[in-house]
Scaffold this motif. Sequence first.
Motif, mmCIF file in Angstrom:
data_model
loop_
_atom_site.group_PDB
_atom_site.id
_atom_site.type_symbol
_atom_site.label_atom_id
_atom_site.label_comp_id
_atom_site.label_asym_id
_atom_site.label_seq_id
_atom_site.Cartn_x
_atom_site.Cartn_y
_atom_site.Cartn_z
ATOM 1 N N GLN A 13 38.599 47.153 39.021
ATOM 2 C CA GLN A 13 39.254 45.912 39.278
ATOM 3 C C GLN A 13 38.789 45.491 40.921
ATOM 4 O OE1 GLN A 13 41.132 43.196 37.676
ATOM 5 N NE2 GLN A 13 40.376 44.545 35.961
ATOM 6 N N TYR A 14 38.755 46.479 41.620
ATOM 7 C CA TYR A 14 38.295 46.443 43.016
ATOM 8 C C TYR A 14 36.547 46.138 43.074
ATOM 9 C CZ TYR A 14 36.831 47.263 47.866
ATOM 10 O OH TYR A 14 35.958 47.325 49.080
ATOM 11 N N VAL A 17 36.700 42.241 41.823
ATOM 12 C CA VAL A 17 36.984 41.256 42.917
ATOM 13 C C VAL A 17 35.902 41.219 43.940
ATOM 14 C CG1 VAL A 17 38.526 40.909 44.821
ATOM 15 C CG2 VAL A 17 39.379 41.709 42.547
ATOM 16 N N LEU A 76 46.765 35.897 40.759
ATOM 17 C CA LEU A 76 45.288 35.823 41.692
ATOM 18 C C LEU A 76 43.955 35.740 40.935
ATOM 19 C CD1 LEU A 76 46.438 38.536 44.466
ATOM 20 C CD2 LEU A 76 46.511 35.921 44.558
ATOM 21 N N ASN A 77 43.917 36.476 39.692
ATOM 22 C CA ASN A 77 42.762 36.395 38.666
ATOM 23 C C ASN A 77 42.566 34.777 38.435
ATOM 24 O OD1 ASN A 77 45.240 36.242 37.187
ATOM 25 N ND2 ASN A 77 43.675 36.049 35.441
ATOM 26 N N SER A 123 42.534 35.078 47.436
ATOM 27 C CA SER A 123 42.687 35.881 46.269
ATOM 28 C C SER A 123 42.193 37.338 46.460
ATOM 29 C CB SER A 123 41.898 35.259 44.937
ATOM 30 O OG SER A 123 42.517 33.975 44.860
ATOM 31 N N SER A 127 44.341 40.783 46.567
ATOM 32 C CA SER A 127 44.183 41.592 45.326
ATOM 33 C C SER A 127 44.153 43.152 45.827
ATOM 34 C CB SER A 127 43.090 41.319 44.472
ATOM 35 O OG SER A 127 43.058 40.058 44.024
ATOM 36 N N LEU A 197 47.139 39.389 37.851
ATOM 37 C CA LEU A 197 47.154 40.015 39.056
ATOM 38 C C LEU A 197 47.710 39.427 40.190
ATOM 39 C CD1 LEU A 197 45.835 42.628 40.463
ATOM 40 C CD2 LEU A 197 43.871 41.439 40.853
ATOM 41 N N GLY A 198 48.715 40.021 40.604
ATOM 42 C CA GLY A 198 49.425 39.488 41.996
ATOM 43 C C GLY A 198 50.522 38.356 41.538
ATOM 44 N N SER A 348 50.000 37.248 47.911
ATOM 45 C CA SER A 348 49.501 35.948 48.233
ATOM 46 C C SER A 348 49.940 34.810 49.205
ATOM 47 C CB SER A 348 48.642 35.184 47.010
ATOM 48 O OG SER A 348 49.958 34.731 46.433
#
Length: 408
Positions: A13-14, A17, A76-77, A123, A127, A197-198, A348
């Motif tokens: 995921q990192y 992003v 956040l996605n 975002s 994340s 996410l988030g 966020s």
Amino acid sequence: MKALTAVSPQVRQYLLVTGNYWAFTLTDGALRMLVVLHFHTLGYTPLEIAALFLFYEIFGVVTNLLGGYLGAWVGLNRTMNIGLAIQVIALLILIVPTAWLSIPLVMGAQALSGIAKDLNKMSAKSSIKLLVPGDQPGILYKWVAILTGSKNALKGVGFFLGGMLLATIGFRGAMLLMAGALAFIWVGSVIMLKKDLGKASAKPRFRDILSKSRAINMLSAARMFLFGARDVWFVIALPVYLSSDFGWDFWLVGGFMAVWVIGYGIVQSVAPLITRRRDRQVPDGHAAMVWAMMLAGLPAAIALGLDTQLPAQSVVVVGLLVFGVLFAVNSSLHSYLIVSYAKNDGVSLDVGFYYMSNAMGRLIGTLLSGWVYQSYGLEACLWVSSAFVALAALISVGLPRRQEAETG
């Protein structure tokens, strides 16, 4: 793709992003240079060109404030993907014939691009907080530094990309190419980025967009003055000064500033090595205060140097390089501290509030850069810059001395 599926979900995921952020940043830097160069060839003055970016900064303030709230609501996605989509629209708006490229149209496209940029940045930064275990602040600092530094380095690459595209396929062709590439990235992001996410566990109230954390409020105020200090002489005053007083042509000015931004990003990436403490603990608010104090006198020193018999070009170029190193470390420290201070649930909201202050600093710096330089010259801009950094250092005195991430 096979290599991507082999790594842990958090790292995957990192990487997704970061890849999104990189792709967006390339188009953002290229778009800025394309607009600057294209409208320069159309006969616009530097101050008129700077005015085209006014809405870009204004909408950045609003987007960061409301974008954090939106991210906590929908995830956040989704805010990252919305940012990518808006940037595609902004690029497509600018493919109209040259005769249609009026100032209101370009300012409107820049407004959309500013919204897109800050949705994407908020975002990405938020994340990371959710992808690193809370008991590993060193890894969090490293990941934040890499993301932030690589973004700025790629923005400098984007400056070069914009000039190359303008020279090879023209303004409209460049807009079409970048819009198509970013649309492809957007499709991949929609498919692969983790859903929700988030997203906050409890729906935030609208009044929650204003941070109630003392540490975050103080860090945000320091950030506003820090970035105002950079942009009050870097955004308008410096390029105009290099062109008018040193006789540099536009390509030399743009190339020099692009190299500066790339170097600035590289220093940001290695900031954890530069700020490493002897006890191997991550830096705290005290470190932010110390590094701001180290930076505070430099713009004033450059201004004083311009009043001596020293070669003006050497004073400005060397001073700018040292400023870039110190400012990059300050910026990287701040980027880590906000992610660390932010609450896990609805992260966020805190990050968006902080980057609203960042955008406000850029806006204040941009406006002052044009007015102060036009009225009093570059040296006055440098004195204002030193005063702003000193205020950032003074505010940072109240930041927590031991690094403690706030969790909720």
